[in-house]
Design a protein around this motif. Structure first.
Motif, PDB file in Angstrom:
ATOM      1  N   ALA A   1      39.965  38.486  34.020  1.00  0.00           N
ATOM      2  CA  ALA A   1      39.448  39.288  35.126  1.00  0.00           C
ATOM      3  C   ALA A   1      39.892  38.717  36.464  1.00  0.00           C
ATOM      4  O   ALA A   1      40.246  39.463  37.396  1.00  0.00           O
ATOM      5  N   ALA A   2      39.898  37.395  36.602  1.00  0.00           N
ATOM      6  CA  ALA A   2      40.298  36.771  37.862  1.00  0.00           C
ATOM      7  C   ALA A   2      41.769  37.033  38.164  1.00  0.00           C
ATOM      8  O   ALA A   2      42.138  37.275  39.325  1.00  0.00           O
ATOM      9  N   CYS A   3      42.616  37.011  37.153  1.00  0.00           N
ATOM     10  CA  CYS A   3      44.045  37.263  37.375  1.00  0.00           C
ATOM     11  C   CYS A   3      44.303  38.715  37.746  1.00  0.00           C
ATOM     12  O   CYS A   3      45.158  39.011  38.593  1.00  0.00           O
ATOM     13  N   ARG A   4      43.570  39.631  37.140  1.00  0.00           N
ATOM     14  CA  ARG A   4      43.729  41.037  37.516  1.00  0.00           C
ATOM     15  C   ARG A   4      43.225  41.285  38.929  1.00  0.00           C
ATOM     16  O   ARG A   4      43.731  42.174  39.635  1.00  0.00           O
ATOM     17  N   ALA A   5      42.257  40.483  39.375  1.00  0.00           N
ATOM     18  CA  ALA A   5      41.786  40.610  40.751  1.00  0.00           C
ATOM     19  C   ALA A   5      42.826  40.089  41.732  1.00  0.00           C
ATOM     20  O   ALA A   5      42.997  40.644  42.828  1.00  0.00           O
ATOM     21  N   VAL A   6      43.523  39.034  41.362  1.00  0.00           N
ATOM     22  CA  VAL A   6      44.596  38.502  42.212  1.00  0.00           C
ATOM     23  C   VAL A   6      45.725  39.506  42.345  1.00  0.00           C
ATOM     24  O   VAL A   6      46.274  39.717  43.427  1.00  0.00           O
ATOM     25  N   MET A   7      46.072  40.160  41.236  1.00  0.00           N
ATOM     26  CA  MET A   7      47.196  41.104  41.233  1.00  0.00           C
ATOM     27  C   MET A   7      46.857  42.263  40.299  1.00  0.00           C
ATOM     28  O   MET A   7      47.001  42.158  39.080  1.00  0.00           O
TER      29      MET A   7
ATOM     30  N   GLY B   1      41.558  26.354  38.189  1.00  0.00           N
ATOM     31  CA  GLY B   1      40.235  26.179  38.770  1.00  0.00           C
ATOM     32  C   GLY B   1      39.133  26.570  37.796  1.00  0.00           C
ATOM     33  O   GLY B   1      38.094  25.895  37.700  1.00  0.00           O
ATOM     34  N   ILE B   2      39.352  27.651  37.064  1.00  0.00           N
ATOM     35  CA  ILE B   2      38.374  28.071  36.054  1.00  0.00           C
ATOM     36  C   ILE B   2      38.300  27.038  34.933  1.00  0.00           C
ATOM     37  O   ILE B   2      37.208  26.683  34.456  1.00  0.00           O
ATOM     38  N   VAL B   3      39.452  26.530  34.514  1.00  0.00           N
ATOM     39  CA  VAL B   3      39.490  25.484  33.481  1.00  0.00           C
ATOM     40  C   VAL B   3      38.701  24.263  33.943  1.00  0.00           C
ATOM     41  O   VAL B   3      37.886  23.701  33.192  1.00  0.00           O
ATOM     42  N   GLN B   4      38.938  23.840  35.169  1.00  0.00           N
ATOM     43  CA  GLN B   4      38.232  22.675  35.700  1.00  0.00           C
ATOM     44  C   GLN B   4      36.724  22.901  35.710  1.00  0.00           C
ATOM     45  O   GLN B   4      35.943  22.002  35.379  1.00  0.00           O
TER      46      GLN B   4
END
Length: 492
Positions: A372-378, A422-425
């Motif tokens: 979801a975060a990657c789709r929000a970026v692009m 960042g999510i992994v961390q």
């Protein structure tokens, strides 16, 4: 952090003559065609440079080459099969040291369940040598026909059987290592208990050639597989697939060798672009998994166990469909679906790839949150999280939006890294599960690694390689003359 001086770029005139005296003229190659294959890794992200390819045939020759490099402060980059994915094997000056000629199986001890092999042994040959003695060496990678055991250990390779047998580190009992000054540390003991101080072997496993040159290893062997069962399942969600995994782990125990997760997008691109791929299930599903059970007992009814568990999971609503293989050909066809993901993804345009791990309990959450975060970026970006979820290792790749220019997509490389890592961390994970740090993640590592750990790593590097000639510029930022971590010519 400890700072070391970078080696000078120039190579003394007499240096190549000294190498020729050590290994012979046939094994010091300077022609551009001979060097070409050793200046880039598999993904072709960096273009390196080297003055020579040197091919020693023994540990003694490796030691003499190392002494010559130390005397002239010439960088040396050890090479196995050159199948790395993070730039750790790309040279930027100095020599490439190929271990390919050092490919002997020195000893097999069936009762001790160990094998002593030289670093240049191809992984598939190590597997076969174990099989010839009725035993199993379980490390298994798609590149096993070309990768070499020294590189597997230097990168702490993982693969598809980590769930049962562990990473390369867990499969090693002893090492022989040539140090930066040419000394040889002989730690080739096949002992499972040796409590005589610091366990030095583990410094070199996963060090990516920055602390020493692995020349031989004692490997653990296991009982050969005499019963096997393989299945491919379809589920309605990532969470459901992980629930099936939890059930299998609880009931199959050590028989559960592999649990490989595939999202729908992964299966779609393999079926679309791999001509020898066959559809495994009648209908499409949100999530899939490839499951394998194995046992040294020939009478173990693993197929019956799988049938019972999977049937119950269908009745419970966690599983939508499943197929269990009835032949080796069917098994190979299912594994092909898993192994072709990375190579078929390139037909979908540029891809930005991550090799990460999180606690198994957070795998499903990570895949959904990061997607979801990657789709929000692009908008239109196509996340593809797949891999060894049974041990928490996800290969989280992002394919470019349909119709977007490749260069425009790849320009967002750092932004996607920032989001995913960042999510992994935040989930107490790791930005590198099995591929290593190399160049690709070198400059990101300080953002995610404990600063005390980084300082200790630099101190160890300073003690073992004070001139910074062993694979300089990789893993840690040491010195001023560093190769580029984020190259302009990245290919995705």
């Amino acid at each position: 952090m400890t700072t070391l001086a970078s080696p000078p770029p120039a190579v003394p005139d007499a240096f190549l003559d000294a190498l020729t005296r050590i290994v012979g003229p046939a094994h010091v190659l300077t022609d551009a065609d001979d060097l070409a294959l050793h200046l880039r890794e598999e993904r072709g992200i960096w273009q390196g440079r080297a003055v020579a390819l040197v091919r020693p045939g023994s540990t003694a020759e490796v030691a003499e080459v190392a002494k010559a490099c130390a005397a002239s402060r010439v960088p040396v980059v050890p090479h196995g099969g050159n199948t790395g994915l993070v730039g750790a094997g790309v040279p930027f000056g100095g020599i490439v040291l190929s271990l390919a000629r050092m490919n002997r199986v020195r000893a097999v001890d069936p009762l001790n369940a160990t094998m002593t092999v030289e670093a240049g042994c191809v992984l598939a040959d190590v597997q076969q040598a174990a099989a010839d003695h009725g035993l199993l060496f379980p490390l298994s990678l798609p590149s096993e026909g070309s990768c070499r055991i020294g590189g597997n250990l230097a990168t702490n390779a993982g693969g598809t059987a980590v769930l049962r047998y562990g990473n390369a580190r867990e499969l090693m009992l002893g090492l022989e290592v040539v140090l930066a000054d040419g000394q040889v540390w002989n730690g080739l003991k096949g002992l499972r208990k040796d409590n005589t101080g610091y366990d030095l072997r583990h410094l070199f496993v996963g060090s990516e050639g920055t602390l020493g040159i692995i020349t031989a290893a004692v490997l653990k062997l296991f009982p050969a597989v005499r019963a096997q069962a393989t299945a491919f399942i379809g589920c309605g969600s990532t969470e459901a697939a992980l629930a099936v995994f939890s059930r299998l782990r609880a009931e199959a125990g050590e028989s559960l060798v592999a649990f490989e997760y595939l999202p729908r997008f992964a299966l779609e691109i393999v079926l679309k672009h791999a001509p020898d791929a066959a559809k495994p299930l009648a209908e499409a599903h949100h999530s899939y998994a490839l499951i394998e059970l194995a046992s040294p007992r020939g009478d173990a009814d693993l197929t019956g166990m799988l049938e019972t568990i999977l049937s119950q999971e269908i009745e419970a609503g966690r599983l939508e469909d499943a197929t269990i293989t009835a032949s080796e050909a069917q098994r190979n066809a299912l594994w092909l679906l898993r192994e072709r993901i990375s190579e078929t993804q390139r037909f979908e345009g540029g891809s930005i790839k991550h090799d990460v791990s999180v606690p198994v309990s957070r795998v499903a959450e990570f895949i959904e949150t990061a997607g979801a975060a990657c789709r929000a970026v692009m908008p239109g970006a196509r996340p593809l999280g797949f891999g060894h979820v049974g041990d928490g290792n996800i290969h989280f790749n992002i394919s470019q939006p349909v119709g977007m220019e490749r260069a425009e997509f790849l320009a967002a490389w750092e932004r996607f890294n920032e989001v995913v890592h960042g999510i992994v961390q935040g989930m107490d994970g790791s930005i590198s599960a099995e591929h290593g740090i190399g160049l690709l993640k070198r400059d990101e590592l300080p953002h995610y690694k404990d600063p005390v750990a980084l300082d200790l790593m630099a101190r160890i590097k300073g003690v073992l390689d004070p001139q910074n000639i062993l694979n300089p510029g990789k893993v840690l930022r040491i010195g001023d003359d560093l190769p580029p971590a984020i190259p302009l010519g990245k290919t995705g």
